[in-house]
Enzyme design. Sequence first.
Site, short mmCIF file in Angstrom:
data_model
loop_
_atom_site.label_atom_id
_atom_site.label_comp_id
_atom_site.label_asym_id
_atom_site.label_seq_id
_atom_site.Cartn_x
_atom_site.Cartn_y
_atom_site.Cartn_z
CD GLN A 126 24.57 -13.49 -31.88
OE1 GLN A 126 25.19 -12.84 -31.04
NE2 GLN A 126 24.42 -13.08 -33.11
N GLY A 127 23.89 -18.40 -30.66
CA GLY A 127 24.84 -19.44 -31.05
C GLY A 127 25.21 -19.33 -32.51
CD GLU A 245 24.96 -8.29 -33.37
OE1 GLU A 245 25.50 -8.75 -32.39
OE2 GLU A 245 25.18 -8.70 -34.52
CB SER A 374 36.28 -7.35 -35.87
OG SER A 374 36.65 -7.33 -37.22
CD GLU A 376 40.65 -5.22 -36.91
OE1 GLU A 376 39.57 -5.64 -36.46
OE2 GLU A 376 41.62 -4.95 -36.18
#
Length: 391
Positions: A126-127, A245, A374, A376
């Site tokens: 995955q780029g 995802e 993330s 957060e």
Amino acid sequence: MHRKLSEEDAAFQQEMRDFFTTKVPQDLRDRWAGGGEPAADDIRAAQRLLNEAGLAVTGWPTEYGGRDWSTLQRHIWLTEMQAASVPPPLAFNASMVGPVIATFGSEEQKKRFLPATANLDIWWCQGFSEPDAGSDLASLRTTAVREGDEYVVNGQKTWTTLGQHADWIFALVRTNPDAPKKQMGISFLLIEMDAPGVSLRPIQLIDGGHEVNEVFFENVRVPADQLVGEENKGWDYAKFLLGNERVGVAPVGSIKRWLANAKAHAQQITTAHGTLLDDPLLAARIAELECQVMALELTALRVAGGSRDGKPDPASSILKLRGSQLQQDVLELITDIAGPSGLAWTSIQDELAWASHATATYLNFRKASIYGGSNEVQRQIISTGILGLKG
Ligand SMILES: Cc1cc2nc3c(=O)[nH]c(=O)nc-3n(C[C@H](O)[C@H](O)[C@H](O)COP(=O)(O)OP(=O)(O)OC[C@H]3O[C@@H](n4cnc5c(N)ncnc54)[C@H](O)[C@@H]3O)c2cc1C
């Protein structure tokens, strides 16, 4: 919500359990359970076994090998796979680029890529992320300039997981630097890792491994038929991909297995008063974690049972947040049980082999609260999407 599985779902659970524990070789599952850097050959072998049985790309449209399962069935499939220590289908293939190609790709791309992607004959990486584009992904700067039938790509990606094994990379690239909004000038391009001008540099990690990499593109010429969907619509496809995802983000099966291991390890260690498992403080810590894992599992079932239209539920952010925290808490417990043996890094005694992985695995899984969005950022989603708070 019903806390008990229906008869039909319980039978499905048993079918999955039987497959994972009898059809996937024990030695492969033992290596996976043992931790350490994942062996590419084991990941390939497991995915091919699963694919043969129709269990690798269950979330895809049925015409390309998917199963028309409910989200609860997908949850059961994943949890049983984790509980049996089966390497899961490579997420980059099965949950990321596969569904994007199946949904937005051309007929030619579907024929060319989907069977090979399902069977891991092509290993994708995955780029997306770049040095200044992680949470703020739309700031990405890698450019792709159209020249005739090709795009010329220049730029850098980072944190490319398992890129050292990859045959292809799916990359987000900037095709219109002048778009009115930065999200509107991005495209989704498929690039061969061995194309001239692509280079990879491993990032050494604190656990001693290097599962992540930097990838550089220097005047890489990419055939235009490797663009997925429309030019400058890549952000829409990326959002679709990131939604997928987020499904199955709470690794309940793995956490339960690690917790069971923690108890077995504690029982191995003798103290002045029996074993470490008899220590009231440790026993209380395990009991508390078991309750929290049960709460996570019930929440995962509630979310899975409740999102039948296939759209990701914002509650999946809670699963990502709690799942990653509990994963880290259980690995910290195992590190504490290992004590000084956990610092040896290489095994001193066979029966304490697990201890030599404990600290490295604990350190490795600090990643869980960062990747895939993330924690957060998940808290932001929870505050606005679920609690209705304005930022
Ligand atoms: C082990 C690992 C594997 C990865 N694999 C891949 C991969 O294969 N391919 C790929 O493309 N990417 C991959 N990533 C990248 C991953 O998606 C990013 O690291 C992640 O999105 C965070 O971006 P960042 O690292 O740039 O941190 P930043 O976005 O710079 O964030 C730094 C800090 O600021 C906080 N922060 C940022 N924005 C906000 C906000 N709006 N509100 C509150 N706090 C905020 C973050 O939570 C974090 O604590 C991987 C990352 C890791 C750690």
